[in-house]
Design a protein around this motif. Sequence first.
Motif, mmCIF file in Angstrom:
data_model
loop_
_atom_site.group_PDB
_atom_site.id
_atom_site.type_symbol
_atom_site.label_atom_id
_atom_site.label_comp_id
_atom_site.label_asym_id
_atom_site.label_seq_id
_atom_site.Cartn_x
_atom_site.Cartn_y
_atom_site.Cartn_z
ATOM 1 N N GLN A 298 -1.591 3.517 1.842
ATOM 2 C CA GLN A 298 -1.377 3.647 3.544
ATOM 3 C C GLN A 298 -0.665 4.999 3.957
ATOM 4 O O GLN A 298 0.081 5.553 3.239
ATOM 5 N N LEU B 67 -5.743 1.002 -2.888
ATOM 6 C CA LEU B 67 -5.240 1.034 -1.431
ATOM 7 C C LEU B 67 -4.218 1.660 -1.044
ATOM 8 O O LEU B 67 -3.100 1.341 -1.553
ATOM 9 N N TYR C 23 -3.269 3.747 8.415
ATOM 10 C CA TYR C 23 -4.662 3.806 7.631
ATOM 11 C C TYR C 23 -4.511 3.586 6.495
ATOM 12 O O TYR C 23 -3.684 4.016 5.487
ATOM 13 N N PHE C 24 -5.549 2.713 6.108
ATOM 14 C CA PHE C 24 -5.639 2.298 4.537
ATOM 15 C C PHE C 24 -6.726 3.053 3.973
ATOM 16 O O PHE C 24 -7.895 2.662 4.451
ATOM 17 N N VAL C 25 -6.320 3.776 2.885
ATOM 18 C CA VAL C 25 -7.554 4.694 2.444
ATOM 19 C C VAL C 25 -7.999 4.139 1.141
ATOM 20 O O VAL C 25 -7.075 3.789 0.181
ATOM 21 N N ARG C 26 -9.223 4.077 1.036
ATOM 22 C CA ARG C 26 -9.580 3.348 -0.107
ATOM 23 C C ARG C 26 -10.039 4.326 -1.281
ATOM 24 O O ARG C 26 -10.752 5.058 -1.104
ATOM 25 N N TYR D 236 -12.009 4.706 4.891
ATOM 26 C CA TYR D 236 -10.607 4.163 5.224
ATOM 27 C C TYR D 236 -10.705 2.898 6.551
ATOM 28 O O TYR D 236 -11.937 2.997 6.903
ATOM 29 N N LYS D 237 -9.791 2.215 6.437
ATOM 30 C CA LYS D 237 -9.729 1.450 7.629
ATOM 31 C C LYS D 237 -8.310 1.618 8.328
ATOM 32 O O LYS D 237 -7.444 2.026 7.761
ATOM 33 N N ARG D 238 -8.758 1.568 9.561
ATOM 34 C CA ARG D 238 -7.418 1.670 10.288
ATOM 35 C C ARG D 238 -6.891 0.393 11.076
ATOM 36 O O ARG D 238 -7.718 -0.357 11.389
ATOM 37 N N GLU E 90 0.773 -1.281 -0.082
ATOM 38 C CA GLU E 90 0.028 0.043 -0.025
ATOM 39 C C GLU E 90 0.788 1.179 -0.172
ATOM 40 O O GLU E 90 0.365 2.418 -0.063
ATOM 41 N N PHE F 238 -10.188 12.078 5.171
ATOM 42 C CA PHE F 238 -9.163 12.002 4.022
ATOM 43 C C PHE F 238 -10.067 12.375 2.860
ATOM 44 O O PHE F 238 -11.254 11.792 2.521
#
Length: 558
Positions: free
Chosen positions: A88, A86, A116-119, A109-111, A48, A100
Motif C-alpha cells: 500500500q 501487495l 494504491y495497492f501495488v502488485r 496497481y489498483k486504486r 498491505e 510504480f
Amino acid sequence: MKLSLDFTSTYIFVLFLCLIFSLPITHAQQMGIPYTRQDSLRGSITPEREWWDLVFYHLDIEVDPRKKTIEGTNTVHYKVLREGQLLQIDLQEPMRIRSFRQDEKELAYKREGNAYFVRLPSPQKPGSVHNLEISYEGNPRISPNPPWSGGLTWKKDAKGKPFIANSNQGDGASLWWPCKDHMYDEPDSMLISVNVPDPLMNISNGRLRQTEKHEDGTSTYHWFVSNPINNYGVNISIADYAHFSEDYQGEKGPLTLDYYVLKENLDKARVQFKDVPRLMRAFEYWFGPYPFYEDGFKLIEVPYLGMEHQSAVTYGNGYQQGYKGKDFSETGWGMTFDYIIIHEAGHEWFANNITYRDIADMWIHESFTTYSESLFLDYHYGINAGNAYLQGARQVIKNDIPIIGDYEVNQRGSGDMYFKGANILHTLRQWIADDEKWRNILREMNETFYHQTVTTNDIETFLAKRTGLPLQSFFDQYLRTADVPLFQFYWKDDQLFFRWKEVVDDFAMPLKISQNGKTNWLKPTSEWQSTTDLIEKEMIEADPNFYIYTQQIQPGSE
Ligand SMILES: [Zn+2]
C-alpha cells in the motif's frame, strides 16, 4: 486556589473565551458520523503496510511556482519482514500517480480512494531489501487554513518573489508526496531533492548536501536527513531567503543553528531568534540533549504560523512576542518569549524524538510540548513564573471531549491536549513532589524512547514504573474522560470531611493543601473520609498547581 468558609460556590475556570488554538475538532463519532473505509486505510496498520519496513526515501521533485505544481519521484527502499506481494502506498487527490516501477519493470496497481495497492511480480523474501520508484505529478491541495488544514501555501514576499511551504499534520504527507502515510513506520534516513527556479532556495530537513545549478535557470537542493523522520515532519520551504547561523555549545558538543528568513525581515530575525539558544539551554536541561545533532537545528520563515518539522522548524509568528502578540495566560509571562519559536522547537523532543504511533495519541506531542513552555519559564525566570503561566492558561481549556481520540481512523482528540495536557503533567509533578526526580524522568523518557514511535500505553507504563505511583486511574481520568476531578469538602464538629467526585473508579490522587501557612497532604478517594488534623474555621487552600475543581458544601447536603 483559595478555599474559605465564606465561599461555598464552585471554583471553576470556565471562562468563555474563544479558544485561540482552533484545532478543528472533527471528532466523527462525537458528531455521529461513522468512520469510513478510507479512514481505516489511512489510519490503521493495514496488512498491505505491515509486511514491509521503511528503510529510506529519496524524494526527488520539481516545484513550479508559476503552475503551482509538484512532480517527480519518490523511491522507497524497504525491508521485507514477512512474505508479501501487495503493497500500500498513499497519495491524495488531486495528485496523480504516473507509475510504480521495480527492477526496471512497471507494476500493476489498483486504486481505492487515496490508497494504491501495488502488485509485485512475486512474493518477496523476508530479510530482502527492495526499491519501489513512484512517479507522480499534480497540483497539490492549497491549504485553506495553514497549518491546521493541510496543503501547500503559495504566497509572495515583499518583492513579489514566490514564498512557498507545505504543512500537513493530520491530513497527511500524502497530500503532496506518495508514501506509507502512517506514523508507526519511519525511514532510517531520507534524501530530499527539490528543484526550484533561481534565485529561490528550497530548505528542507537535515543538512544541505549539495546544490546543483542547472542551465535552465533552476537549482536542485539536496537535503539529507540522517535520522528517522516522521511523514508530517518532511518539509519544503521555498523563498529567496537570507541566511545566518551560529554555533551552540550544547550537552553533546557544538550544534549548528541555521536561520533562513525573508530578506526584508533579516534585522528583526537577528533579534527575535535570540530565543533559540535560550530554549536550547532550557530544554537540554529539562529533557536532555537536542535529539538531532547530526542534522543540526534550523528555524525557517514560512507563510503560515509555524510547524515542528524535524530539524527544520518553521516560523511565521510575525516577529512578535507571545502567540501572534497574545499571552494565553494573561499573566505577562507569555510575552517574555516568542510562542512559536519555543513551542515548535519543544516538539523536537516531543513529536520528533518521541513520536505518536497513532494520531489518537497526539497529546504525547502537544501536552509535553505545551508543558515545555512553562519549563522554559521555570528555567529562565524561576518556578513561580512557570506555575503562574500554566494556571493562567487554564482559561482556554474547554473540557469538551477526551484528550485521546479514536484509534486506527486517523482521529485526534480534544484541543485540550495543549493547555489541559500541560496542566495534567504539572499536576503529576506535584504528586511526585520531587523536582529533581521529575526532571530525571523527563530526560530518561527522551533516552528510553529515543527516535521511536510510541503509544499512550508506553508512556503510561514508563511513568508508572519510573515514579512508582499508581497512575492508571489518574491517566484514565484526565486523558480518557473530559471530567475534571472535583474535590468536595465540608466541616462538621472540628472535622474536615472530603472526597473526590466526578472521578473514575479507584481515582486516589493525593492532594496538597495548606492551612495557615502549614502544608498537609490529604488522600481523598471517592468515599467520604474525615480528619481532625486540621482546625475548623481557618482557611484551607488546595495547592493551585493541581488541576482540579474544588467545592465546599454544607454538612448534611452530601
Ligand atoms: Zn504543537
